[in-house]
Design a protein around this motif. Structure first.
Motif, PDB file in Angstrom:
ATOM      1  N   ALA A 139       0.840  -1.200   0.000  1.00  0.00           N
ATOM      2  CA  ALA A 139       0.000   0.000   0.000  1.00  0.00           C
ATOM      3  C   ALA A 139       0.874   1.249   0.000  1.00  0.00           C
ATOM      4  O   ALA A 139       1.956   1.258   0.591  1.00  0.00           O
ATOM      5  CB  ALA A 139      -0.912  -0.007   1.226  1.00  0.00           C
ATOM      6  N   PRO A 140       0.412   2.335  -0.662  1.00  0.00           N
ATOM      7  CA  PRO A 140       1.181   3.577  -0.651  1.00  0.00           C
ATOM      8  C   PRO A 140       1.214   4.183   0.745  1.00  0.00           C
ATOM      9  O   PRO A 140       0.377   3.879   1.589  1.00  0.00           O
ATOM     10  CB  PRO A 140       0.418   4.474  -1.635  1.00  0.00           C
ATOM     11  CG  PRO A 140      -0.942   3.907  -1.707  1.00  0.00           C
ATOM     12  CD  PRO A 140      -0.813   2.439  -1.428  1.00  0.00           C
ATOM     13  N   THR A 172      -0.664  -7.836   0.902  1.00  0.00           N
ATOM     14  CA  THR A 172       0.665  -8.126   1.448  1.00  0.00           C
ATOM     15  C   THR A 172       0.771  -7.756   2.914  1.00  0.00           C
ATOM     16  O   THR A 172       1.599  -8.311   3.613  1.00  0.00           O
ATOM     17  CB  THR A 172       1.768  -7.330   0.709  1.00  0.00           C
ATOM     18  OG1 THR A 172       1.210  -6.546  -0.291  1.00  0.00           O
ATOM     19  CG2 THR A 172       2.813  -8.221   0.155  1.00  0.00           C
ATOM     20  N   HIS A 173      -0.042  -6.828   3.366  1.00  0.00           N
ATOM     21  CA  HIS A 173      -0.006  -6.401   4.759  1.00  0.00           C
ATOM     22  C   HIS A 173      -0.745  -7.415   5.638  1.00  0.00           C
ATOM     23  O   HIS A 173      -1.670  -8.076   5.193  1.00  0.00           O
ATOM     24  CB  HIS A 173      -0.649  -5.015   4.910  1.00  0.00           C
ATOM     25  CG  HIS A 173       0.054  -3.956   4.131  1.00  0.00           C
ATOM     26  ND1 HIS A 173       1.108  -3.242   4.626  1.00  0.00           N
ATOM     27  CD2 HIS A 173      -0.136  -3.504   2.872  1.00  0.00           C
ATOM     28  CE1 HIS A 173       1.534  -2.386   3.719  1.00  0.00           C
ATOM     29  NE2 HIS A 173       0.791  -2.522   2.635  1.00  0.00           N
ATOM     30  N   ASP A 174      -0.321  -7.495   6.886  1.00  0.00           N
ATOM     31  CA  ASP A 174      -0.995  -8.393   7.828  1.00  0.00           C
ATOM     32  C   ASP A 174      -1.390  -7.592   9.060  1.00  0.00           C
ATOM     33  O   ASP A 174      -0.523  -7.221   9.847  1.00  0.00           O
ATOM     34  CB  ASP A 174      -0.063  -9.539   8.220  1.00  0.00           C
ATOM     35  CG  ASP A 174      -0.780 -10.607   9.038  1.00  0.00           C
ATOM     36  OD1 ASP A 174      -2.022 -10.667   8.966  1.00  0.00           O
ATOM     37  OD2 ASP A 174      -0.098 -11.363   9.738  1.00  0.00           O
ATOM     38  N   PRO A 175      -2.667  -7.250   9.209  1.00  0.00           N
ATOM     39  CA  PRO A 175      -3.794  -7.610   8.346  1.00  0.00           C
ATOM     40  C   PRO A 175      -3.788  -6.791   7.047  1.00  0.00           C
ATOM     41  O   PRO A 175      -3.091  -5.795   6.947  1.00  0.00           O
ATOM     42  CB  PRO A 175      -5.011  -7.264   9.200  1.00  0.00           C
ATOM     43  CG  PRO A 175      -4.559  -6.157  10.080  1.00  0.00           C
ATOM     44  CD  PRO A 175      -3.087  -6.422  10.352  1.00  0.00           C
ATOM     45  N   ALA A 176      -4.601  -7.226   6.098  1.00  0.00           N
ATOM     46  CA  ALA A 176      -4.704  -6.525   4.811  1.00  0.00           C
ATOM     47  C   ALA A 176      -5.080  -5.070   5.061  1.00  0.00           C
ATOM     48  O   ALA A 176      -5.810  -4.753   5.994  1.00  0.00           O
ATOM     49  CB  ALA A 176      -5.740  -7.207   3.935  1.00  0.00           C
TER      50      ALA A 176
END
Length: 88
Positions: free
Chosen positions: A34-35, A76-80
């Motif tokens: 994410a940006p 890709t992030h955890d959490p999304a």
């Protein structure tokens, strides 16, 4: 194709409709990062028009929908991480 003679193809990753409120939410899943939150979300100088066309398609195919929101969900992030674009 309509009156323009232009044909677009694509697939909406997810569409949630709330008929009682006349609202729809389009979700586009991304595999990248994410940006930065401090930067404004833009349509990449016109190169990223996918969600614009999806919004137009939803408005065309679901005439009772009065409000369309588009969101990007970065997996890709955890959490999304989800960025919501409303009234773009």
């Amino acid at each position: 194709m309509g009156q323009t003679g232009i044909c677009f193809r694509g697939r909406i990753d997810r569409l949630d409709e709330d008929a009682a409120r006349g609202a729809a939410v389009i979700t586009d899943y991304k595999v990248g990062t994410a940006p930065d939150r401090k930067k404004p979300v833009v349509f990449d100088r016109g190169a990223e028009l996918q969600r614009v066309f999806y919004g137009l398609a939803v408005q065309s195919l679901l005439p009772d929908v009065r409000s369309v929101s588009s969101q990007l969900t970065y997996l890709t992030h955890d959490p999304a991480r989800t960025l919501i674009l409303t009234d773009e």
